[in-house]
Design a protein around this motif. Structure first.
Motif, short mmCIF file in Angstrom:
data_model
loop_
_atom_site.label_atom_id
_atom_site.label_comp_id
_atom_site.label_asym_id
_atom_site.label_seq_id
_atom_site.Cartn_x
_atom_site.Cartn_y
_atom_site.Cartn_z
N LYS A 12 37.26 -55.08 31.25
CA LYS A 12 37.90 -54.77 32.53
C LYS A 12 39.40 -54.80 32.29
N LYS A 28 38.63 -67.64 28.39
CA LYS A 28 38.82 -67.21 29.79
C LYS A 28 39.99 -67.95 30.43
N ASP A 74 40.19 -58.28 34.15
CA ASP A 74 39.42 -59.52 34.25
C ASP A 74 38.77 -59.85 32.91
N CYS A 116 35.23 -60.66 31.59
CA CYS A 116 33.80 -60.66 31.93
C CYS A 116 32.98 -60.04 30.79
N ASN A 175 47.84 -58.76 37.25
CA ASN A 175 47.27 -57.88 38.26
C ASN A 175 48.27 -57.62 39.38
N GLU A 205 43.34 -66.17 31.83
CA GLU A 205 43.74 -66.27 33.24
C GLU A 205 45.11 -66.92 33.39
#
Length: 195
Positions: free
Chosen positions: A144, A37, A137, A139, A130, A41
């Motif tokens: 997503k 993650k 994302d 998740c 984004n 990110e």
């Protein structure tokens, strides 16, 4: 899983800058999911999409993307794969065929990633960055992605590649400016079903 953990010319996960960044992102994480993650990110939010921000140079190798801080979706997927592999997490490359604008031709490839998480298996993630109308994302197990498939000629291309296909490498290495890349975005050869 070995091909999805290997360092290579374009996914140069053993480059010193990649190793250092991967280690920094993994610091203090409890498990592979948290590391994945954080890597996702970082690439999504900290590495600028070349076309969104109109940034040169054109990058291809993971280390170039990290050093310059920008890349097209394909190049960003190379960096994310390299960061994950540097942390011992299997990662590959996936592609979609999307319209460039609306529901009319032309079409182009869009690059994203798949990461192998022990708890879920292969999970697709999209770190293109984004913007209004795009909200990718991390998740798991829910995907997503940046772009849902909405048009009959759009498609999720099958398979998870360990290395970028020649069409992607060609566009990122043979063009000097982001405008040249944008005007020559790769597409699928529908007759031969090859990228």
């Amino acid at each position: 899983m070995k091909p999805y953990l290997n360092s290579s010319f374009y996914i140069d996960s053993q480059h010193p800058a990649i190793v250092a960044q991967a280690s920094k992102l993994a610091d203090g994480c409890a498990d592979e999911g948290e590391i994945a993650k954080r890597c996702f990110e970082f690439v999504r939010d900290e590495i600028k999409h070349s076309w969104d921000y109109r940034l040169n140079p054109v990058t291809c190798k993971a280390s170039e993307v990290l050093i310059h801080g920008n890349g097209f979706c394909y190049a960003k997927s190379h960096l994310l794969a390299a960061l994950l592999r540097a942390n011992g997490i299997p990662a590959g490359l996936c592609y979609q065929r999307l319209t460039i604008d609306g529901d009319q031709p032309p079409y182009c490839l869009h690059g994203l990633n798949a990461v192998y998480l022990q708890q879920y298996g292969w999970y697709r993630i999209d770190a293109r960055g984004n913007k209004p109308g795009v909200a990718a994302d991390f998740c798991p197990p829910l995907e997503k992605l940046a772009f849902p498939i909405v048009n009959p000629l759009e498609q999720d291309l099958p398979g998870i590649r360990a290395e970028p296909p020649p069409a992607v490498v060609k566009v990122l290495t043979e063009h000097q400016t982001i405008e040249q890349v944008y005007n020559n975005l790769p597409d699928v050869d529908l007759q031969n079903h090859t990228v």
